[in-house]
Scaffold this motif. Structure first.
Motif, PDB file in Angstrom:
ATOM      1  N   ALA A   4       4.602  -0.792  -2.771  1.00 14.48           N
ATOM      2  CA  ALA A   4       4.065  -1.370  -2.825  1.00 14.48           C
ATOM      3  C   ALA A   4       4.450  -1.403  -5.143  1.00 14.48           C
ATOM      4  O   ALA A   4       4.517  -2.925  -5.507  1.00 14.48           O
ATOM      5  CB  ALA A   4       3.288  -1.512  -2.653  1.00 14.48           C
ATOM      6  N   ALA A   5       3.601   0.104  -5.285  1.00 13.07           N
ATOM      7  CA  ALA A   5       4.480  -0.706  -6.553  1.00 13.07           C
ATOM      8  C   ALA A   5       5.966  -0.133  -6.716  1.00 13.07           C
ATOM      9  O   ALA A   5       5.966  -0.069  -8.419  1.00 13.07           O
ATOM     10  CB  ALA A   5       3.387   0.589  -6.996  1.00 13.07           C
ATOM     11  N   LEU A   6       6.263   0.371  -6.140  1.00  8.57           N
ATOM     12  CA  LEU A   6       7.938   0.302  -6.382  1.00  8.57           C
ATOM     13  C   LEU A   6       8.344  -1.178  -6.397  1.00  8.57           C
ATOM     14  O   LEU A   6       8.753  -2.094  -8.038  1.00  8.57           O
ATOM     15  CB  LEU A   6       8.938   0.248  -5.389  1.00  8.57           C
ATOM     16  N   ALA A   7       7.928  -2.300  -6.021  1.00 10.52           N
ATOM     17  CA  ALA A   7       8.452  -3.828  -6.005  1.00 10.52           C
ATOM     18  C   ALA A   7       7.542  -4.368  -7.267  1.00 10.52           C
ATOM     19  O   ALA A   7       8.584  -4.717  -7.310  1.00 10.52           O
ATOM     20  CB  ALA A   7       8.148  -4.005  -4.878  1.00 10.52           C
ATOM     21  N   ALA A   8       6.483  -3.926  -6.982  1.00  6.75           N
ATOM     22  CA  ALA A   8       5.748  -4.849  -8.413  1.00  6.75           C
ATOM     23  C   ALA A   8       6.322  -4.276  -9.467  1.00  6.75           C
ATOM     24  O   ALA A   8       6.148  -4.982 -10.389  1.00  6.75           O
ATOM     25  CB  ALA A   8       4.047  -4.412  -8.135  1.00  6.75           C
ATOM     26  N   GLY A   9       6.129  -2.892  -9.522  1.00  9.39           N
ATOM     27  CA  GLY A   9       6.852  -2.709 -11.004  1.00  9.39           C
ATOM     28  C   GLY A   9       7.847  -2.883 -11.257  1.00  9.39           C
ATOM     29  O   GLY A   9       8.034  -3.148 -12.730  1.00  9.39           O
ATOM     30  N   ARG A  10       8.934  -2.537 -10.760  1.00  8.86           N
ATOM     31  CA  ARG A  10      10.682  -3.685 -10.533  1.00  8.86           C
ATOM     32  C   ARG A  10      10.158  -4.594 -11.404  1.00  8.86           C
ATOM     33  O   ARG A  10      11.333  -5.431 -12.037  1.00  8.86           O
ATOM     34  CB  ARG A  10      11.665  -3.157 -10.092  1.00  8.86           C
ATOM     35  N   SER A  11       9.573  -5.519 -11.254  1.00  6.86           N
ATOM     36  CA  SER A  11       9.290  -7.546 -11.590  1.00  6.86           C
ATOM     37  C   SER A  11       9.123  -7.183 -13.090  1.00  6.86           C
ATOM     38  O   SER A  11       8.243  -8.090 -13.417  1.00  6.86           O
ATOM     39  CB  SER A  11       8.770  -7.582 -10.324  1.00  6.86           C
TER      40      SER A  11
END
Length: 1005
Positions: A184-191
């Protein structure tokens, strides 16, 4: 110093190049950096860690995380001692000192274990039942119970550690750094979204810290390392390891506790870093990836040291390279335990057999265990265990789901029993956020159902127990949360992928294994390990009429320990459901309340303790008082001069002198602490009419009026004066300790009830210094300091104000008095306060001026019968009770509390009323708080008719005086009453509360 016989020669996430020495129960051991206290004890072969709460049974580790109910220790010594620390969550550090709890004289030999032998006398609710006896006997029982049971001891010395608080705002808060949380952090962070990623463990990773499977063609450890590197490089991501999010509140506010430097004995006292930090996080979106907690199985003697959750044994072996035992017996109803057993064997342990409650164990994972030579007994159950300080064996018998058969019973020698009854998603924060739960039959667990807005649940917390599902579900949740927070950037990359894993065979929920089938195998079946609650206790509660799980929880105390039932609650409600022939969803769950895990009081206090607990306020004239020997007292937050002793004077001597001079010549008093609130606006007069009991709209500019404020219940909350400065502007005065309260109260009415009034309120207490001159010579003294204000009674009458320079300082002078004598209150800008005071003292030398403190003004006001809110009032007092009924203008359309004054109880004329007391012996001072009885020669029992609220010796009356609140006091005038004091009684006559100058000629002179 001992070796580490259960430490594996290689593996684990510990730093073998950094050995650490620690002490447990006065014996020294060695571990490594990266260990917890629990894992270091496992490595050293220490299995007996504690005694149970009620029966004092030997207890060892059950889990490896926050759900641990047994291994609580007393950590540290002296000022840095802390009770009830979970050994599983305490990082090891050099010099750590820990002790077992709830045992005497030692954990190996505990006298309290006699409770286990007399358990039949200590059933569920036994302490409630003792209330049915004599109250005197209960007081005796209570002392014994409190000494026999309990956990750690609160330290008696002041805590020398530092604690901090911090606020944070983010687009997405992600709780948990297991596979779902990291994805979840990868997806949200990349946004590009602002991310806070919090986890309670010392290092991020969750189950990945002991995982050996492949993710994105890399080992789990390599994927974890590269993911953390990527997240650390993102400036929009804040990583908070060692941080437990323990509470969810309204409007997406979550509280978290960060253990910044939670090594109390190792940290020097002058370390500027806080020990813990309390985070208040306001998030646009929340992703809960809190994982799941393994359930224990309920069978006879399931609490011996060495009986452990299967995944905990796996974690100790894989993450800490410490074997919890060498010969393990597996007991399960699901396939996840087989994965734990395989990893345990790969780490160097052995499994003697696997006991499966299911009729057939034919899945891929059980087959792998068979291929390694491990016998699997399906359709069997553990019906008893052997050992005392550690398990030494177990008895197994055939089990069909309802009955255990003696035929075919077998015994196995083992030093570890790995058990697993399935998994409970950690839905605590979800439930605190008002999310609803549903019961899932396949997993026999409660899962998140309807989620509140802006909240998502991913991974095991959502019932997705495979690694692949956790990764993909977490990635989707993170991307969706970022989009909902307004981040439109397309998320780069795809969701992480895990290698295919064999599907788990269905589990078989078995909530309790019957007892009594084998000789000597009728031991206790524990459901709540921390509070010693058994399956029999729950059945007894049901038989005694407790049908609701909430009632059973309180009657048996299941789920009420510091672990909050993390391992036992689902088993407890399911056993209750069986007893009532109902299903678990029909029983429902107990209420999840914060905190998720215990939080230290120091963290809640933060910096606000010691001298910073309550701000100390000093008047602009404080330095002069201090330099002239004043003794101070705290009045609210104010540090006020109490009295001014001269050489050789006692407090009584000083106060008597100050009171006498204030009536004879002139006294000076620092009244700067009085609350001052400016009230302005076109509707200011109307507002005060509604706030006070009397009218202020008829008050003319230049005049002052005294008023009383009531609460909605018609009872007095404050009193004071208000001066009309202009047609649309007033200056309200309040009591010193109530200024902030009154200001907030006024604002509440303006902002919530009377929103149409055009009024503003401004606190100006600190902007003004107030010097009060009182006494017959006060007018002469003030005349020497000003020629701009006519001070004669005709030009400057009582209850009016004037402006002019005093000692060359612009001032507002008020002709008011709290002493009942000729007085002037001079208000000047705060920076000029001390200059004005010194000018008054210099000019007053010829008159014998004397400064007087708060104790003297209490005597002076009591001589005049003036009440003080909080002393003569007790939250049940009306204005009429205080003799101020004449101030209540019932002809006004409305004011706060008016309707309550019409109630029969409020309006009756025999209420407790303010009166004076004159003792038969004029020199005898009645103690304040003394109770009043009507009998002249009282003998107990006797009805109390009132109490003494204020009592002094008055040098101006040459006798003791007292104010009291007495039932129907005004009709008792002239009656003699008694005040029993234990060794004697004082006789006094009820008189008028006005002892001095009853005509008021001095006041208006």
């Amino acid at each position: 110093m001992t070796g580490q016989p259960f430490r594996l020669p290689q593996g684990g996430r510990i730093d073998r190049g950094h050995p650490l020495s620690f002490t447990f129960n006065d014996r020294r051991y060695e571990g490594y950096a990266g260990d917890t206290l629990a894992s270091a004890l496992v490595a050293n072969g220490v299995h007996l860690l504690a005694r149970s709460f009620k029966y004092h049974r030997p207890r060892g580790l059950l889990a490896a995380g926050v759900e641990e109910p047994n291994a609580l220790v007393q950590l540290g010594t002296g000022t840095q001692e802390e009770p009830n620390v979970r050994a599983t969550m305490q990082p090891l550090f050099d010099g750590l000192v820990a002790r077992s709890l709830n045992c005497w004289p030692s954990v190996g030999f505990d006298i309290g274990s006699i409770n286990d032998r007399i358990a039949r006398m200590l059933p569920a609710g036994f302490y409630y039942k003792t209330f049915l006896g004599s109250p005197r006997l209960w007081m005796y029982y209570e002392r014994i119970i409190r000494q026999a049971a309990g956990l750690g001891h609160a330290p008696v010395e002041a805590d020398t550690d530092r604690y901090a608080k911090r606020h944070a705002h983010c687009d997405v808060l992600i709780v948990g750094t297991g596979p779902a949380g990291l994805a979840a952090a990868l997806a949200a962070g990349r946004s590009g979204a602002r991310i806070v990623l919090a986890d309670e463990q010392e290092e991020p990773g969750g189950t990945l810290l002991a995982e050996r499977r492949i993710i994105d063609d890399r080992s789990a450890a390599e994927w974890l390392r590269s993911t953390l590197d990527e997240l650390s490089a993102m400036r929009n991501v804040r990583l908070l390891p060692r941080t437990t999010v323990f509470g969810s509140y309204d409007h997406n506010l979550l509280l978290a506790l960060e253990r910044v430097g939670d090594h109390p004995d190792a940290r020097p006292l002058d370390d500027p870093m806080p020990r813990q930090r309390l985070w208040k996080i306001r998030a646009e979106q929340i992703v809960l990836a809190t994982g799941a907690l393994e359930r224990p199985l309920v069978f006879a003697d399931n609490d011996r040291p060495g009986i452990m959750l299967a995944n905990a044994a796996r974690l100790y072996a894989q993450r800490y390279a410490a074997l919890a035992g060498r010969k393990a017996l597996l007991f399960t109803n699901n396939d996840s335990a087989y994965r734990a057993a395989l990893d345990f064997m790969d780490a160097g342990g052995s499994v003697v057999a696997a006991i499966d409650l299911r009729d057939a164990a034919d899945g891929a994972l059980p087959q792998r265990l068979r291929e390694r030579g491990v016998e699997i007994l399906s359709g069997h159950a553990v019906v008893g265990t052997d050992g005392y300080r550690r398990i030494s064996g177990a008895t197994v018998a055939p089990f069909d789901g309802a009955r255990v058969r003696a035929a075919g019973m077998r015994s196995f020698a083992c030093d570890l029993l790995m058990m697993s009854g399935g998994w409970n998603p950690a839905v605590h924060l979800f439930s605190q956020s008002r999310g609803s739960l549903r019961y899932d039959e396949p997993s026999a667990a409660f899962l998140p159902d309807a989620a509140p807005p802006a909240l998502r649940v991913a991974g095991s917390a959502n019932g997705s127990f495979t690694l692949a599902a956790c990764l993909s579900e977490g990635f989707r949740a993170g991307a969706a949360a970022a989009a909902s927070a307004g981040r439109d950037r397309v998320v780069a990359g795809r969701a992480p992928r895990a290698e295919n894993e064999p599907a788990d065979a269905p589990m078989k929920p078995v909530w309790q294994v019957p007892t009594g089938v084998a000789p000597g195998r009728s031991g206790k079946r524990f459901v709540d390990f921390q509070n010693d609650v058994t399956a029999e206790d729950i059945a007894l509660a049901n038989r005694e009429g407790y049908r609701s799980i909430e009632h059973v929880k309180r009657y048996t105390t299941t789920g009420m320990g510091t672990d909050q039932g993390k391992t036992g609650n689902v088993n407890a409600l399911a056993i209750l459901a069986e007893a009532q022939n109902r299903t678990p969803p029909e029983i429902g769950t107990t209420t999840f309340r914060p905190p998720y895990t215990p939080v230290t009081f120091g963290a809640f206090a933060g910096y606000e303790r010691g001298a910073l607990l309550d701000p100390v306020r000093r008047t602009p004239i404080h330095a002069w008082h201090e330099a002239h020997g004043a003794v101070f007292e705290n009045v609210g937050q104010w540090h006020r001069a109490h009295y001014y002793p001269r050489v050789g004077e006692t407090m009584h001597d000083a106060v008597q002198r100050e009171v006498k001079v204030a009536r004879t010549t002139v006294g000076i008093f620092d009244a700067s602490t009085l609350g001052k609130i400016e009230i302005g606006g076109p509707d200011a007069a109307e507002f005060l009419d509604r706030v006070y009991t009397n009218k202020f709209s008829t008050l003319k500019p230049g005049r002052i009026r005294y008023g009383v404020m009531l609460g909605e219940n018609g009872l007095v909350i404050d009193d004071g004066i208000a001066a009309r400065l202009a047609s649309d502007r007033f200056l309200m005065s309040t009591t010193s300790g109530h200024a902030a309260y009154v200001l907030n109260w006024l604002e509440e009415w303006l902002q919530c009830e009377w929103t149409g009034l055009r009024v503003y309120c401004t606190g100006v207490t600190e902007q003004w210094a107030t010097v009060s001159l009182t006494g017959p010579e006060s007018r002469k003294l003030l005349a020497e300091l000003t020629d701009e204000v006519a001070l004669d009674a005709a030009s400057f009458p009582f209850m009016s104000w004037r402006t002019g320079r005093v000692a060359g300082i612009p001032a507002r002078i008020m002709r008011v008095s709290f002493t009942g004598d000729l007085s002037f209150e001079i208000n000047v800008p705060a920076s000029w306060g001390q200059a004005l005071w010194q000018a008054c003292m210099a000019a007053g030398e010829k008159y014998g001026i004397v400064p007087y403190g708060t104790e003297a003004i209490h005597v002076l006001r009591a001589e005049k019968g003036y009440f003080i809110v909080g002393r003569e009032t007790d939250g049940t007092t009306t204005a009429a009770d205080l003799g101020a009924g004449w101030m209540v203008d019932m002809s006004k359309p409305d004011f706060i509390g008016k309707r309550s004054l019409l109630r029969s109880d409020t309006a009756r004329d025999d209420r407790r009323q303010l009166v004076g007391l004159a003792t038969e012996n004029p020199s005898e001072v009645i103690p304040e708080g003394a109770q009043i009885v009507g009998e002249l020669y009282p003998k107990p029992p006797m009805p109390m008719i009132g109490y003494v609220s204020s009592s002094y010796f008055s040098p101006n009356c040459d006798s003791s005086i007292a104010l009291a609140m007495v039932d129907d006091g005004r009709r008792r005038m002239g009656d003699t009453v008694s005040l029993p004091l234990g060794d004697r009684s004082i006789r006094a006559k009820i008189v008028s509360p006005v002892f001095f100058d009853p005509e008021g000629t001095r006041l208006r002179g």
